[in-house]
Design a protein around this motif. Structure first.
Motif, PDB file in Angstrom:
ATOM      1  N   GLN A  17     -74.319   9.734 -16.438  1.00  0.00           N
ATOM      2  CA  GLN A  17     -75.757   9.746 -16.180  1.00  0.00           C
ATOM      3  C   GLN A  17     -76.221  11.104 -15.673  1.00  0.00           C
ATOM      4  OE1 GLN A  17     -76.310   6.492 -13.468  1.00  0.00           O
ATOM      5  NE2 GLN A  17     -76.220   4.912 -15.084  1.00  0.00           N
ATOM      6  N   SER A  18     -75.395  11.700 -14.803  1.00  0.00           N
ATOM      7  CA  SER A  18     -75.738  13.023 -14.282  1.00  0.00           C
ATOM      8  C   SER A  18     -75.781  14.060 -15.402  1.00  0.00           C
ATOM      9  CB  SER A  18     -74.730  13.434 -13.212  1.00  0.00           C
ATOM     10  OG  SER A  18     -74.993  14.742 -12.764  1.00  0.00           O
ATOM     11  N   LYS A  19     -74.818  13.965 -16.298  1.00  0.00           N
ATOM     12  CA  LYS A  19     -74.795  14.881 -17.446  1.00  0.00           C
ATOM     13  C   LYS A  19     -76.006  14.673 -18.341  1.00  0.00           C
ATOM     14  CE  LYS A  19     -71.679  16.501 -21.090  1.00  0.00           C
ATOM     15  NZ  LYS A  19     -70.348  16.295 -21.744  1.00  0.00           N
ATOM     16  N   GLN A  20     -76.379  13.401 -18.531  1.00  0.00           N
ATOM     17  CA  GLN A  20     -77.542  13.099 -19.362  1.00  0.00           C
ATOM     18  C   GLN A  20     -78.817  13.608 -18.712  1.00  0.00           C
ATOM     19  OE1 GLN A  20     -77.603  11.824 -22.436  1.00  0.00           O
ATOM     20  NE2 GLN A  20     -79.821  12.099 -22.461  1.00  0.00           N
ATOM     21  N   ARG A  21     -78.935  13.423 -17.383  1.00  0.00           N
ATOM     22  CA  ARG A  21     -80.120  13.918 -16.687  1.00  0.00           C
ATOM     23  C   ARG A  21     -80.216  15.437 -16.763  1.00  0.00           C
ATOM     24  NH1 ARG A  21     -78.942   9.608 -13.026  1.00  0.00           N
ATOM     25  NH2 ARG A  21     -77.690  11.004 -11.723  1.00  0.00           N
ATOM     26  N   ARG A  22     -79.063  16.098 -16.599  1.00  0.00           N
ATOM     27  CA  ARG A  22     -79.075  17.555 -16.707  1.00  0.00           C
ATOM     28  C   ARG A  22     -79.506  18.000 -18.100  1.00  0.00           C
ATOM     29  NH1 ARG A  22     -75.487  21.145 -18.589  1.00  0.00           N
ATOM     30  NH2 ARG A  22     -73.857  19.579 -18.820  1.00  0.00           N
ATOM     31  N   ARG A  23     -79.032  17.286 -19.110  1.00  0.00           N
ATOM     32  CA  ARG A  23     -79.415  17.612 -20.480  1.00  0.00           C
ATOM     33  C   ARG A  23     -80.904  17.369 -20.702  1.00  0.00           C
ATOM     34  NH1 ARG A  23     -76.879  14.769 -25.927  1.00  0.00           N
ATOM     35  NH2 ARG A  23     -77.761  16.244 -27.444  1.00  0.00           N
ATOM     36  N   ASP A  24     -81.427  16.274 -20.117  1.00  0.00           N
ATOM     37  CA  ASP A  24     -82.855  15.994 -20.254  1.00  0.00           C
ATOM     38  C   ASP A  24     -83.690  17.080 -19.572  1.00  0.00           C
ATOM     39  OD1 ASP A  24     -82.352  13.710 -21.681  1.00  0.00           O
ATOM     40  OD2 ASP A  24     -82.558  12.355 -19.968  1.00  0.00           O
ATOM     41  N   VAL A  25     -83.244  17.528 -18.400  1.00  0.00           N
ATOM     42  CA  VAL A  25     -83.972  18.584 -17.686  1.00  0.00           C
ATOM     43  C   VAL A  25     -83.977  19.873 -18.509  1.00  0.00           C
ATOM     44  CG1 VAL A  25     -83.933  20.087 -15.664  1.00  0.00           C
ATOM     45  CG2 VAL A  25     -83.620  17.633 -15.388  1.00  0.00           C
ATOM     46  N   GLU A  26     -82.833  20.214 -19.083  1.00  0.00           N
ATOM     47  CA  GLU A  26     -82.765  21.417 -19.925  1.00  0.00           C
ATOM     48  C   GLU A  26     -83.697  21.295 -21.123  1.00  0.00           C
ATOM     49  OE1 GLU A  26     -78.661  21.691 -20.882  1.00  0.00           O
ATOM     50  OE2 GLU A  26     -78.081  22.602 -18.965  1.00  0.00           O
ATOM     51  N   ARG A  27     -83.729  20.102 -21.740  1.00  0.00           N
ATOM     52  CA  ARG A  27     -84.615  19.906 -22.882  1.00  0.00           C
ATOM     53  C   ARG A  27     -86.081  19.976 -22.466  1.00  0.00           C
ATOM     54  NH1 ARG A  27     -81.817  14.753 -26.002  1.00  0.00           N
ATOM     55  NH2 ARG A  27     -80.298  15.928 -27.248  1.00  0.00           N
ATOM     56  N   LEU A  28     -86.409  19.369 -21.328  1.00  0.00           N
ATOM     57  CA  LEU A  28     -87.787  19.420 -20.855  1.00  0.00           C
ATOM     58  C   LEU A  28     -88.208  20.849 -20.538  1.00  0.00           C
ATOM     59  CD1 LEU A  28     -87.795  16.272 -18.543  1.00  0.00           C
ATOM     60  CD2 LEU A  28     -89.149  16.572 -20.623  1.00  0.00           C
ATOM     61  N   TYR A  29     -87.289  21.623 -19.974  1.00  0.00           N
ATOM     62  CA  TYR A  29     -87.603  23.026 -19.688  1.00  0.00           C
ATOM     63  C   TYR A  29     -87.842  23.790 -20.986  1.00  0.00           C
ATOM     64  CZ  TYR A  29     -87.057  27.874 -18.269  1.00  0.00           C
ATOM     65  OH  TYR A  29     -87.258  29.222 -18.083  1.00  0.00           O
ATOM     66  N   GLY A  30     -86.966  23.562 -21.980  1.00  0.00           N
ATOM     67  CA  GLY A  30     -87.158  24.222 -23.265  1.00  0.00           C
ATOM     68  C   GLY A  30     -88.477  23.836 -23.919  1.00  0.00           C
ATOM     69  N   LEU A  31     -88.832  22.545 -23.810  1.00  0.00           N
ATOM     70  CA  LEU A  31     -90.098  22.093 -24.371  1.00  0.00           C
ATOM     71  C   LEU A  31     -91.279  22.731 -23.645  1.00  0.00           C
ATOM     72  CD1 LEU A  31     -91.645  20.204 -26.294  1.00  0.00           C
ATOM     73  CD2 LEU A  31     -91.483  18.434 -24.536  1.00  0.00           C
ATOM     74  N   SER A  32     -91.187  22.840 -22.319  1.00  0.00           N
ATOM     75  CA  SER A  32     -92.284  23.443 -21.553  1.00  0.00           C
ATOM     76  C   SER A  32     -92.506  24.887 -21.964  1.00  0.00           C
ATOM     77  CB  SER A  32     -91.995  23.352 -20.051  1.00  0.00           C
ATOM     78  OG  SER A  32     -90.910  24.202 -19.690  1.00  0.00           O
ATOM     79  N   GLN A  33     -91.430  25.620 -22.255  1.00  0.00           N
ATOM     80  CA  GLN A  33     -91.573  27.007 -22.693  1.00  0.00           C
ATOM     81  C   GLN A  33     -92.308  27.081 -24.025  1.00  0.00           C
ATOM     82  OE1 GLN A  33     -90.761  28.135 -19.532  1.00  0.00           O
ATOM     83  NE2 GLN A  33     -90.241  29.931 -20.732  1.00  0.00           N
ATOM     84  N   ARG A  34     -92.032  26.145 -24.918  1.00  0.00           N
ATOM     85  CA  ARG A  34     -92.715  26.145 -26.212  1.00  0.00           C
ATOM     86  C   ARG A  34     -94.181  25.743 -26.058  1.00  0.00           C
ATOM     87  NH1 ARG A  34     -88.963  23.414 -30.786  1.00  0.00           N
ATOM     88  NH2 ARG A  34     -90.428  24.595 -32.078  1.00  0.00           N
ATOM     89  N   LEU A  35     -94.450  24.804 -25.152  1.00  0.00           N
ATOM     90  CA  LEU A  35     -95.826  24.349 -24.960  1.00  0.00           C
ATOM     91  C   LEU A  35     -96.692  25.425 -24.326  1.00  0.00           C
ATOM     92  CD1 LEU A  35     -95.315  20.672 -23.736  1.00  0.00           C
ATOM     93  CD2 LEU A  35     -95.797  21.480 -26.039  1.00  0.00           C
ATOM     94  N   LEU A  36     -96.083  26.313 -23.536  1.00  0.00           N
ATOM     95  CA  LEU A  36     -96.860  27.373 -22.885  1.00  0.00           C
ATOM     96  C   LEU A  36     -97.444  28.360 -23.883  1.00  0.00           C
ATOM     97  CD1 LEU A  36     -94.692  28.205 -19.741  1.00  0.00           C
ATOM     98  CD2 LEU A  36     -96.915  27.079 -19.793  1.00  0.00           C
ATOM     99  N   ALA A  37     -96.875  28.403 -25.083  1.00  0.00           N
ATOM    100  CA  ALA A  37     -97.362  29.352 -26.094  1.00  0.00           C
ATOM    101  C   ALA A  37     -98.680  28.906 -26.714  1.00  0.00           C
ATOM    102  CB  ALA A  37     -96.313  29.535 -27.191  1.00  0.00           C
ATOM    103  N   SER A  38     -99.071  27.656 -26.519  1.00  0.00           N
ATOM    104  CA  SER A  38    -100.301  27.123 -27.118  1.00  0.00           C
ATOM    105  C   SER A  38    -101.429  27.176 -26.104  1.00  0.00           C
ATOM    106  CB  SER A  38    -100.094  25.675 -27.594  1.00  0.00           C
ATOM    107  OG  SER A  38     -99.077  25.606 -28.573  1.00  0.00           O
ATOM    108  N   GLU A  39    -102.538  27.812 -26.490  1.00  0.00           N
ATOM    109  CA  GLU A  39    -103.693  27.917 -25.606  1.00  0.00           C
ATOM    110  C   GLU A  39    -104.915  27.234 -26.204  1.00  0.00           C
ATOM    111  OE1 GLU A  39    -104.294  32.002 -24.672  1.00  0.00           O
ATOM    112  OE2 GLU A  39    -102.365  32.217 -23.636  1.00  0.00           O
ATOM    113  N   ASN A  40    -104.694  26.474 -27.273  1.00  0.00           N
ATOM    114  CA  ASN A  40    -105.771  25.749 -27.927  1.00  0.00           C
ATOM    115  C   ASN A  40    -105.356  24.287 -28.047  1.00  0.00           C
ATOM    116  OD1 ASN A  40    -106.772  24.614 -30.737  1.00  0.00           O
ATOM    117  ND2 ASN A  40    -108.313  26.078 -30.035  1.00  0.00           N
ATOM    118  N   VAL A  41    -106.251  23.363 -27.705  1.00  0.00           N
ATOM    119  CA  VAL A  41    -105.897  21.942 -27.659  1.00  0.00           C
ATOM    120  C   VAL A  41    -105.503  21.427 -29.040  1.00  0.00           C
ATOM    121  CG1 VAL A  41    -106.730  19.617 -27.166  1.00  0.00           C
ATOM    122  CG2 VAL A  41    -107.327  21.495 -25.635  1.00  0.00           C
TER     123      VAL A  41
END
Length: 469
Positions: free
Chosen positions: A103-127
């Motif tokens: 579970q800890s490994k899965q949570r760490r993987r989810d956090v890494e994925r969420l961080y990667g997704l947040s970086q991609r979402l920051l590139a969009s400035e139009n809804v």
């Protein structure tokens, strides 16, 4: 296969211990180690089977009377049950540790994925751009089947692929109720910003945990609100810039129009007053009216041209020309500003031709020459040069005026900007250099200024040369 390996492990340990005739404690410890290993790597159910099988083998082969399941000594009963309980408790603890590690490994993987997704979402400035890209981003980042998203103020459903099938009614219900729904193998989660629901997300498959889905909903909701806030900020800044330009235009036009209108009004009033004027006096007044009318016409023309250039509503007539084809008529256009200045022109006759709109470049040179004449004292020379530098034709206009400080050099090409000390000492609207900048950059060139207070300024623009094969 694993159950067979469990039975085989019991047989191997039993055979080795029986052949070596080890004591009961050693046998129990070897069985216990096997139970712990099975629990750590395979899970609790295999460990339980191994523990029960090991207990039976321990009783049958090692506790007297050997070869039967009967136990003669009560102490051996205690030892047998102690071994069984120890094996079961130890295997349960090992299974719990293994599960928590997974579970800890899965949570760490989810956090890494969420961080990667947040970086991609920051590139969009139009809804709208964000809503179009969000489903594909989630699908690629979390490796899920397909994704759909809907925003509260955009009823359109955006999908990761055209063949993605989602129940829009459930998606809309998730948006309205603000509660997660799982139906038909699809997880629907609300996109939240605090207590407010700003959208809904649908994900096929069961690869993501409920915690990961909730975190994904919060992250997507925050990204949508961020894009919406940036849009509002950009609109507000655009309105502020529009208001600033409007105020600057009114200020500039008011100041520049007042002088020629005053001169025209005074001349016309004098002519209409019936005052006795000789032919020369009448001619002088009519000349003033003619010149000031031309000046007004030019001011209006510059404002209209600036609006046209800003809107991109013009086309260049690009033809091969020498820089002299634009420079000679520009000198005539700026004659009024240059009449009290000696002008030195250094342009080699063998300079290569460049593809330019000769009328537009003529206009650029006219603005630079007029500025040099207006801001230089009478009798101060003005120098015009043109030369090839690297793969560009560099043309410069140098004056000996008061110079421009480093702060103003970064603003001098802005629309309606005029120097702090020259704002009311020389005529102009502050549009000339802005027009020149747009024209040069449309040609694929650059324009700039090098200046030092008290030593004058050098305005230069470069135009790309045609590549020779």
């Amino acid at each position: 296969m694993r159950y067979a390996l469990v039975i085989a492990a019991i047989g191997v340990i039993t055979a080795v211990d029986f052949k070596l005739r080890v004591n009961h404690t050693t046998v129990a410890l070897m069985f216990l180690v096997a139970v712990l290993l099975a629990s750590a790597y395979w899970g609790l159910r295999y460990a339980v089977v191994l523990a029960v099988g090991a207990t039976a083998a321990f009783n049958f082969f090692f506790l007297p009377p050997v070869g039967t399941f009967t136990i003669a000594d009560p102490q051996n009963w205690v030892a047998l049950f102690a071994f069984l309980i120890t094996a079961l408790v130890a295997s349960n603890l090992a299974e719990r540790a293994r599960r928590e590690a997974v579970q800890s490994k899965q949570r760490r993987r989810d956090v890494e994925r969420l961080y990667g997704l947040s970086q991609r979402l920051l590139a969009s400035e139009n809804v709208l751009e964000l809503l179009n890209a969000l489903p594909l981003y989630v699908q690629e980042t979390f490796s899920v089947g397909s994704v759909a998203v809907m925003a509260a103020d955009h009823p359109t459903v955006y999908r990761s692929s055209l063949d993605a099938v989602f129940d829009e009614t459930v998606l809309r219900s998730t948006l309205l109720r603000g509660e997660p729904i799982t139906q038909g193998g699809v997880s629907y989660v609300p996109l939240r910003l605090g207590m407010r629901t700003v959208g809904a997300l649908g994900v096929t498959g069961d690869e993501l945990s409920r915690e990961a889905l909730d975190a994904l909903g919060g992250l997507a909701g925050l990204a949508i609100e961020r894009a919406r806030a940036l849009e509002a900020l950009s609109k507000h800044r655009a309105e502020q810039e529009h208001e600033r330009l409007r105020s600057a235009l009114l200020d500039s036009v008011t100041h520049e129009f007042r002088t020629p209108l005053t001169s025209i009004k005074a001349s016309v009033t004098t002519l209409l007053s019936g005052a006795r004027l000789d032919e020369q006096g009448r001619g002088d007044l009519l000349t003033v009216i003619d010149e000031e009318t031309d000046r007004l016409n030019r001011l209006v023309g510059e404002a209209a041209e600036m609006a046209q250039l800003d809107a991109g509503m013009f086309k260049l007539d690009l033809q091969p020309h020498s820089i002299g084809d634009a420079l000679e008529p520009a000198l005539l256009d700026a004659k009024a500003s240059l009449e009290h200045h000696p002008v030195e022109v250094i342009v080699a006759s063998d300079l290569p031709k460049v593809r330019i709109d000769v009328q537009r470049i003529r206009e650029v040179l006219m603005h630079l020459l007029e500025n040099a004449g207006k801001y230089s004292g009478p009798g101060v020379p003005i120098k015009v040069t043109s030369e090839v530098k690297d793969d560009r034709l560099l043309t410069s206009v140098a004056d000996r005026g008061p110079g421009i400080d480093s702060f103003e050099q970064s603003l001098i090409f802005e629309k309606f900007y005029r120097g702090q000390h020259q704002r009311y000492s020389a005529p102009g609207t502050g549009m000339g250099l802005a027009i020149a900048k747009v024209i040069v950059e449309t040609h694929g060139g650059t324009i700039g200024v090098v200046s030092q207070l008290g030593s004058g300024s050098v305005f230069s623009f470069s135009l790309p040369l045609e590549k020779r094969l």
